[in-house]
Motif scaffolding. Sequence first.
Motif, PDB file in Angstrom:
ATOM      1  N   GLU A 119       0.814  -1.225   0.000  1.00 45.60           N
ATOM      2  CA  GLU A 119       0.000   0.000   0.000  1.00 45.60           C
ATOM      3  C   GLU A 119       0.846   1.272   0.000  1.00 45.60           C
ATOM      4  O   GLU A 119       0.351   2.345  -0.349  1.00 45.60           O
ATOM      5  N   SER A 120       2.107   1.164   0.389  1.00 42.56           N
ATOM      6  CA  SER A 120       2.977   2.340   0.409  1.00 42.56           C
ATOM      7  C   SER A 120       4.200   2.155  -0.486  1.00 42.56           C
ATOM      8  O   SER A 120       5.201   2.845  -0.328  1.00 42.56           O
ATOM      9  N   ALA A 121       4.096   1.229  -1.455  1.00 38.37           N
ATOM     10  CA  ALA A 121       5.244   0.914  -2.309  1.00 38.37           C
ATOM     11  C   ALA A 121       4.839   0.896  -3.781  1.00 38.37           C
ATOM     12  O   ALA A 121       3.668   0.730  -4.121  1.00 38.37           O
ATOM     13  N   ASP A 122       5.845   1.050  -4.617  1.00 35.48           N
ATOM     14  CA  ASP A 122       5.629   1.002  -6.061  1.00 35.48           C
ATOM     15  C   ASP A 122       5.797  -0.412  -6.598  1.00 35.48           C
ATOM     16  O   ASP A 122       6.612  -1.189  -6.093  1.00 35.48           O
ATOM     17  N   LEU A 123       5.054  -0.706  -7.642  1.00 32.80           N
ATOM     18  CA  LEU A 123       5.328  -1.847  -8.503  1.00 32.80           C
ATOM     19  C   LEU A 123       5.742  -1.275  -9.851  1.00 32.80           C
ATOM     20  O   LEU A 123       4.949  -0.602 -10.518  1.00 32.80           O
ATOM     21  N   ILE A 124       7.008  -1.499 -10.218  1.00 29.32           N
ATOM     22  CA  ILE A 124       7.523  -0.992 -11.479  1.00 29.32           C
ATOM     23  C   ILE A 124       7.564  -2.142 -12.473  1.00 29.32           C
ATOM     24  O   ILE A 124       8.305  -3.118 -12.291  1.00 29.32           O
ATOM     25  N   LEU A 125       6.761  -2.035 -13.502  1.00 31.00           N
ATOM     26  CA  LEU A 125       6.723  -3.037 -14.563  1.00 31.00           C
ATOM     27  C   LEU A 125       7.669  -2.570 -15.665  1.00 31.00           C
ATOM     28  O   LEU A 125       7.401  -1.581 -16.348  1.00 31.00           O
ATOM     29  N   THR A 126       8.784  -3.275 -15.808  1.00 27.36           N
ATOM     30  CA  THR A 126       9.823  -2.843 -16.733  1.00 27.36           C
ATOM     31  C   THR A 126       9.766  -3.657 -18.014  1.00 27.36           C
ATOM     32  O   THR A 126       9.886  -4.879 -17.981  1.00 27.36           O
ATOM     33  N   ALA A 127       9.577  -2.961 -19.135  1.00 29.87           N
ATOM     34  CA  ALA A 127       9.434  -3.623 -20.430  1.00 29.87           C
ATOM     35  C   ALA A 127      10.469  -3.097 -21.415  1.00 29.87           C
ATOM     36  O   ALA A 127      11.207  -2.153 -21.128  1.00 29.87           O
ATOM     37  N   HIS A 128      10.509  -3.733 -22.580  1.00 27.45           N
ATOM     38  CA  HIS A 128      11.502  -3.408 -23.595  1.00 27.45           C
ATOM     39  C   HIS A 128      11.245  -2.036 -24.199  1.00 27.45           C
ATOM     40  O   HIS A 128      12.124  -1.180 -24.255  1.00 27.45           O
ATOM     41  N   GLY A 129      10.015  -1.817 -24.672  1.00 27.57           N
ATOM     42  CA  GLY A 129       9.728  -0.602 -25.419  1.00 27.57           C
ATOM     43  C   GLY A 129      10.375  -0.665 -26.791  1.00 27.57           C
ATOM     44  O   GLY A 129      11.134  -1.580 -27.095  1.00 27.57           O
ATOM     45  N   SER A 130      10.082   0.301 -27.625  1.00 30.06           N
ATOM     46  CA  SER A 130      10.653   0.330 -28.976  1.00 30.06           C
ATOM     47  C   SER A 130      10.515   1.722 -29.557  1.00 30.06           C
ATOM     48  O   SER A 130       9.479   2.374 -29.389  1.00 30.06           O
ATOM     49  N   LYS A 131      11.554   2.171 -30.235  1.00 31.11           N
ATOM     50  CA  LYS A 131      11.491   3.457 -30.907  1.00 31.11           C
ATOM     51  C   LYS A 131      10.730   3.366 -32.230  1.00 31.11           C
ATOM     52  O   LYS A 131      10.416   4.381 -32.844  1.00 31.11           O
ATOM     53  N   VAL A 132      10.438   2.143 -32.655  1.00 28.31           N
ATOM     54  CA  VAL A 132       9.791   1.928 -33.951  1.00 28.31           C
ATOM     55  C   VAL A 132       8.374   1.398 -33.789  1.00 28.31           C
ATOM     56  O   VAL A 132       7.414   1.952 -34.312  1.00 28.31           O
ATOM     57  N   ALA A 133       8.241   0.289 -33.048  1.00 29.18           N
ATOM     58  CA  ALA A 133       6.942  -0.374 -32.912  1.00 29.18           C
ATOM     59  C   ALA A 133       6.302  -0.018 -31.574  1.00 29.18           C
ATOM     60  O   ALA A 133       6.984   0.018 -30.548  1.00 29.18           O
ATOM     61  N   ARG A 134       4.994   0.220 -31.578  1.00 23.87           N
ATOM     62  CA  ARG A 134       4.287   0.608 -30.365  1.00 23.87           C
ATOM     63  C   ARG A 134       3.752  -0.587 -29.581  1.00 23.87           C
ATOM     64  O   ARG A 134       3.376  -0.437 -28.418  1.00 23.87           O
ATOM     65  N   LYS A 135       3.710  -1.760 -30.206  1.00 28.27           N
ATOM     66  CA  LYS A 135       3.076  -2.912 -29.563  1.00 28.27           C
ATOM     67  C   LYS A 135       3.753  -3.287 -28.253  1.00 28.27           C
ATOM     68  O   LYS A 135       3.083  -3.644 -27.275  1.00 28.27           O
ATOM     69  N   SER A 136       5.092  -3.247 -28.222  1.00 30.01           N
ATOM     70  CA  SER A 136       5.812  -3.628 -27.013  1.00 30.01           C
ATOM     71  C   SER A 136       5.419  -2.726 -25.853  1.00 30.01           C
ATOM     72  O   SER A 136       5.122  -3.181 -24.746  1.00 30.01           O
ATOM     73  N   GLU A 168      15.600   4.182 -15.313  1.00 26.82           N
ATOM     74  CA  GLU A 168      16.385   4.936 -14.328  1.00 26.82           C
ATOM     75  C   GLU A 168      15.587   6.119 -13.782  1.00 26.82           C
ATOM     76  O   GLU A 168      15.606   6.400 -12.573  1.00 26.82           O
ATOM     77  N   ASP A 169      14.868   6.811 -14.647  1.00 36.32           N
ATOM     78  CA  ASP A 169      14.088   7.977 -14.215  1.00 36.32           C
ATOM     79  C   ASP A 169      12.933   7.560 -13.308  1.00 36.32           C
ATOM     80  O   ASP A 169      12.664   8.201 -12.282  1.00 36.32           O
ATOM     81  N   ILE A 170      12.228   6.505 -13.697  1.00 38.33           N
ATOM     82  CA  ILE A 170      11.099   6.034 -12.881  1.00 38.33           C
ATOM     83  C   ILE A 170      11.596   5.535 -11.528  1.00 38.33           C
ATOM     84  O   ILE A 170      11.004   5.834 -10.483  1.00 38.33           O
ATOM     85  N   ALA A 171      12.687   4.775 -11.524  1.00 36.77           N
ATOM     86  CA  ALA A 171      13.215   4.228 -10.271  1.00 36.77           C
ATOM     87  C   ALA A 171      13.730   5.317  -9.354  1.00 36.77           C
ATOM     88  O   ALA A 171      13.611   5.220  -8.124  1.00 36.77           O
ATOM     89  N   ARG A 172      14.291   6.373  -9.911  1.00 37.12           N
ATOM     90  CA  ARG A 172      14.811   7.477  -9.099  1.00 37.12           C
ATOM     91  C   ARG A 172      13.675   8.193  -8.362  1.00 37.12           C
ATOM     92  O   ARG A 172      13.867   8.691  -7.247  1.00 37.12           O
ATOM     93  N   GLN A 173      12.511   8.227  -8.960  1.00 32.89           N
ATOM     94  CA  GLN A 173      11.367   8.897  -8.341  1.00 32.89           C
ATOM     95  C   GLN A 173      10.579   7.965  -7.415  1.00 32.89           C
ATOM     96  O   GLN A 173       9.636   8.392  -6.752  1.00 32.89           O
ATOM     97  N   GLY A 176      10.754   2.961  -3.493  1.00 31.27           N
ATOM     98  CA  GLY A 176      11.062   1.548  -3.265  1.00 31.27           C
ATOM     99  C   GLY A 176       9.874   0.676  -3.608  1.00 31.27           C
ATOM    100  O   GLY A 176       8.823   1.156  -4.013  1.00 31.27           O
ATOM    101  N   GLY A 177      10.052  -0.605  -3.468  1.00 33.79           N
ATOM    102  CA  GLY A 177       8.977  -1.540  -3.783  1.00 33.79           C
ATOM    103  C   GLY A 177       9.490  -2.697  -4.600  1.00 33.79           C
ATOM    104  O   GLY A 177      10.532  -3.270  -4.292  1.00 33.79           O
ATOM    105  N   ILE A 178       8.778  -3.021  -5.671  1.00 31.80           N
ATOM    106  CA  ILE A 178       9.077  -4.189  -6.494  1.00 31.80           C
ATOM    107  C   ILE A 178       9.312  -3.745  -7.932  1.00 31.80           C
ATOM    108  O   ILE A 178       8.537  -2.953  -8.478  1.00 31.80           O
ATOM    109  N   CYS A 179      10.377  -4.259  -8.526  1.00 30.88           N
ATOM    110  CA  CYS A 179      10.613  -4.058  -9.958  1.00 30.88           C
ATOM    111  C   CYS A 179      10.512  -5.420 -10.640  1.00 30.88           C
ATOM    112  O   CYS A 179      11.290  -6.337 -10.329  1.00 30.88           O
ATOM    113  N   LEU A 180       9.559  -5.549 -11.540  1.00 31.66           N
ATOM    114  CA  LEU A 180       9.345  -6.812 -12.251  1.00 31.66           C
ATOM    115  C   LEU A 180       9.685  -6.643 -13.723  1.00 31.66           C
ATOM    116  O   LEU A 180       9.025  -5.861 -14.424  1.00 31.66           O
TER     117      LEU A 180
END
Length: 228
Positions: A119-136, A168-173, A176-180
């Motif tokens: 209830e007081s922590a973040d869940l950071i869902l870390t994905a690949h992303g893409s500069k070309v395709a939006r699906k990821s 890095e930007d999301i984690a800096r802000q 704490g919590g969980i990074c998946l």
Amino acid sequence: MKQIVLVAHGSPSDPEPQEDTMRRLAEAVAAQSPGSLIRGATLAMPGSLEGALAGLDAPIIYPFFMAEGWFTKRELPRRLKEIGVEAWHMDPFGVDPALPELITQACLQAASSAGIEPESADLILTAHGSKVARKSKNSAYDMAALLRRKTPFWRVQVALIEEPPFLEDIARQSNGGICLPFFALRAGHVLDDIPDALDAASFHGELLPPIGEHPEVPALIAAAIARL
């Protein structure tokens, strides 16, 4: 008999470890799929897909990918056509309807083990992303929206490797919590980029293995095969 080939991207620079992972995953799924023939392959290992399809007369592809995108829509069909095999593919691993519940349980268990109050922590869902395709990126945002409704975490945030918002930007802000890692396999991004970004951000939380390594994944895939 159902003939299923689990196909992942793999790592062109070092294909053997992920090739081994797919072979072991296929064996684990086969153990829970009586009456089905299950094989594993990666696109990165030369001859792997051809070998997995050899002798099959009605193969079905299970894409061990996190999104329905360029690889599943374009590259995989091109490779199959090149081999001279006709096969249709199931929905990718990353959009399986059972995956949000698996992620929820994995993250809550990790939080409990680490003494983290969701209830007081973040869940950071870390994905690949893409500069070309939006699906990821879209796949990660869709999953985050589901997790916001299913989990008690204070925030569920998406962080990406290849495009903003960068991990890095999301984690800096974060407080704490969980990074998946929202990845199917353990490769360069999971091995290097994600821990490096968390270190650079002085992230004080738990980094989990990629969701594709969760011990319940073979059962999830076997259940998808059983629904065919």
